[in-house]
Motif scaffolding. Structure first.
Motif, PDB file in Angstrom:
ATOM      1  N   UNK A  56       0.815  -1.211   0.000  1.00 31.52           N
ATOM      2  CA  UNK A  56       0.000   0.000   0.000  1.00 31.52           C
ATOM      3  C   UNK A  56       0.852   1.267   0.000  1.00 31.52           C
ATOM      4  N   UNK A  57       2.063   1.161   0.535  1.00 30.79           N
ATOM      5  CA  UNK A  57       3.003   2.275   0.562  1.00 30.79           C
ATOM      6  C   UNK A  57       4.325   1.791  -0.004  1.00 30.79           C
ATOM      7  N   UNK A  58       4.894   2.541  -0.936  1.00 33.77           N
ATOM      8  CA  UNK A  58       6.198   2.211  -1.508  1.00 33.77           C
ATOM      9  C   UNK A  58       7.129   3.394  -1.287  1.00 33.77           C
ATOM     10  N   UNK A  59       8.308   3.121  -0.733  1.00 34.20           N
ATOM     11  CA  UNK A  59       9.285   4.168  -0.433  1.00 34.20           C
ATOM     12  C   UNK A  59      10.536   3.934  -1.271  1.00 34.20           C
ATOM     13  N   UNK A  60      10.935   4.935  -2.024  1.00 33.11           N
ATOM     14  CA  UNK A  60      12.201   4.906  -2.762  1.00 33.11           C
ATOM     15  C   UNK A  60      13.234   5.688  -1.982  1.00 33.11           C
ATOM     16  N   UNK A  61      14.287   5.033  -1.539  1.00 32.21           N
ATOM     17  CA  UNK A  61      15.305   5.683  -0.711  1.00 32.21           C
ATOM     18  C   UNK A  61      16.401   6.238  -1.617  1.00 32.21           C
ATOM     19  N   UNK A  62      16.236   7.500  -1.988  1.00 29.93           N
ATOM     20  CA  UNK A  62      17.232   8.148  -2.836  1.00 29.93           C
ATOM     21  C   UNK A  62      16.597   8.846  -4.022  1.00 29.93           C
ATOM     22  N   UNK A  63      17.135  10.022  -4.345  1.00 28.55           N
ATOM     23  CA  UNK A  63      16.630  10.767  -5.487  1.00 28.55           C
ATOM     24  C   UNK A  63      16.780  10.015  -6.789  1.00 28.55           C
ATOM     25  N   UNK A  64      17.711   9.046  -6.822  1.00 24.74           N
ATOM     26  CA  UNK A  64      17.896   8.265  -8.046  1.00 24.74           C
ATOM     27  C   UNK A  64      16.701   7.365  -8.342  1.00 24.74           C
ATOM     28  N   UNK A  65      15.806   7.205  -7.369  1.00 25.17           N
ATOM     29  CA  UNK A  65      14.593   6.414  -7.619  1.00 25.17           C
ATOM     30  C   UNK A  65      13.472   7.245  -8.233  1.00 25.17           C
ATOM     31  N   UNK A  66      13.610   8.557  -8.231  1.00 26.12           N
ATOM     32  CA  UNK A  66      12.490   9.422  -8.592  1.00 26.12           C
ATOM     33  C   UNK A  66      11.993   9.203 -10.019  1.00 26.12           C
ATOM     34  N   UNK A  67      12.893   9.154 -10.980  1.00 26.49           N
ATOM     35  CA  UNK A  67      12.467   9.018 -12.376  1.00 26.49           C
ATOM     36  C   UNK A  67      11.627   7.765 -12.581  1.00 26.49           C
TER      37      UNK A  67
END
Length: 323
Positions: free
Chosen positions: A89-100
């Motif tokens: 239900x919640x997904x967390x990308x740790x790092x700006x490199x995950x943003x794209x």
């Protein structure tokens, strides 16, 4: 009368069953998928993010259920995020490199909440939150601390990828050092990879050869190379992300960039039902859990000066770059 009594009993039973089902649904754990692109034991950004996850697990116990993926190449990031979004239900990308990749995957899962730790103002989507750690702010403070700690009047910075947030932090580290010592020598370099140990060691040795005795970084596993260079040459490091004062004599200070704090924040908000999409700046304004400097053996004068600098950044008296 018997029929009426049985009907009432049946309704009561049905109500109890519905209440029980509602309670069971309410007790279902929040499912959290977290992508840690690097190593969770890198003594840097990724480890700080993992520490935030550990803290959330300790806080919520079986109220949350976590699926974690770590050490993913850039080419596989989209696939990893898709896997996490399919089951959580919640997904967390740790790092700006995950943003794209988050911005590509999120529209396919409109009912899933996505939080990017290290996200920027370009992350606005109906189901995406971007948490800006504001590394440039604390990098300025770290630069000031480095200039105070340096015995040679020369300091250095090694960044990983040469992207705006990492470059801006490097620029502000130099600006912070010059704020204390206008004549400081400052050496800035980028390896092109957060995990390249050999290149970060080479860059640090080059700076040491020119007099640098205090080093700062935004690296992941590449930090090992910086440590090797400093250890061999008798210089010192200002670490990033987490306060480990007293654990390693190579480190004289740590800039706290609350990566783990933001991971915990995303989970707190989702558990409480207050999670919201959009850009959210953290940095010094969010308090010491989000951003501060920890000098391991400061003088009273150093403590007061660094405190004043942080207040001036918060008030806007000292202006720093974004990132």
């Amino acid at each position: 009368m018997i029929t009426r009594r049985m009907t009432l009993q049946g309704l009561a039973a049905a109500a109890l069953l519905a209440a029980g089902m509602g309670a069971a649904l309410a007790e279902e754990p929040l499912t959290v998928g977290i992508l840690i692109p690097g190593s969770k034991s890198d003594k840097g950004w990724m480890e700080s993010g993992y520490n935030g996850l550990v803290a959330a697990r300790a806080k919520y116990g079986d109220k949350i259920k976590v699926q974690m993926i770590e050490n993913i190449s850039y080419a596989d990031m989209g696939q990893a995020l898709t896997q996490l979004a399919s089951a959580n239900k919640l997904v967390i990308g740790v790092g700006g490199q995950t943003q794209a990749d988050v911005l590509k995957v999120a529209p396919r899962f409109p009912d899933v909440k996505f939080s990017i730790v290290g996200g920027n103002a370009g992350a606005e989507r109906p189901n995406v939150a971007g948490y800006d750690v504001k590394q440039a702010e604390i990098a300025f403070v770290a630069g000031a601390a480095a200039a105070m700690l340096s015995k040679t009047g020369a300091v250095s910075y090694v960044g990983g990828m040469e992207i705006p947030s990492i470059v801006n932090a490097g620029k502000e580290f130099g600006n912070g050092a010059r704020y204390i010592n206008p004549n400081v020598k400052y050496f800035e370099s980028y390896t092109g990879n957060f995990d390249d140990v050999a290149k970060s060691k080479e860059a640090t040795l080059a700076a040491i050869a020119q007099g640098a005795d205090i080093h700062y970084h935004i690296l992941n596993l590449g930090l090992r190379g910086l440590e090797q260079a400093a250890s061999e040459k008798g210089t010192h490091i200002i670490g990033s992300y987490t306060n480990y004062c007293g654990t390693d004599p190579l480190y004289l200070a740590y800039s706290i960039t609350g990566v783990g704090y933001q991971v915990s924040y995303a989970i707190d908000q989702a558990v409480a039902g207050t999670w919201a999409p959009g850009y959210k700046p953290f940095g010094l304004a969010m308090g010491p859990e989000a951003s501060t400097i920890a000098v391991c053996a400061p003088t009273p004068e150093m403590t007061e000066k660094l405190k004043a600098i942080m207040e001036d950044i918060k008030s806007g008296k000292i202006k720093v770059l974004e990132g």
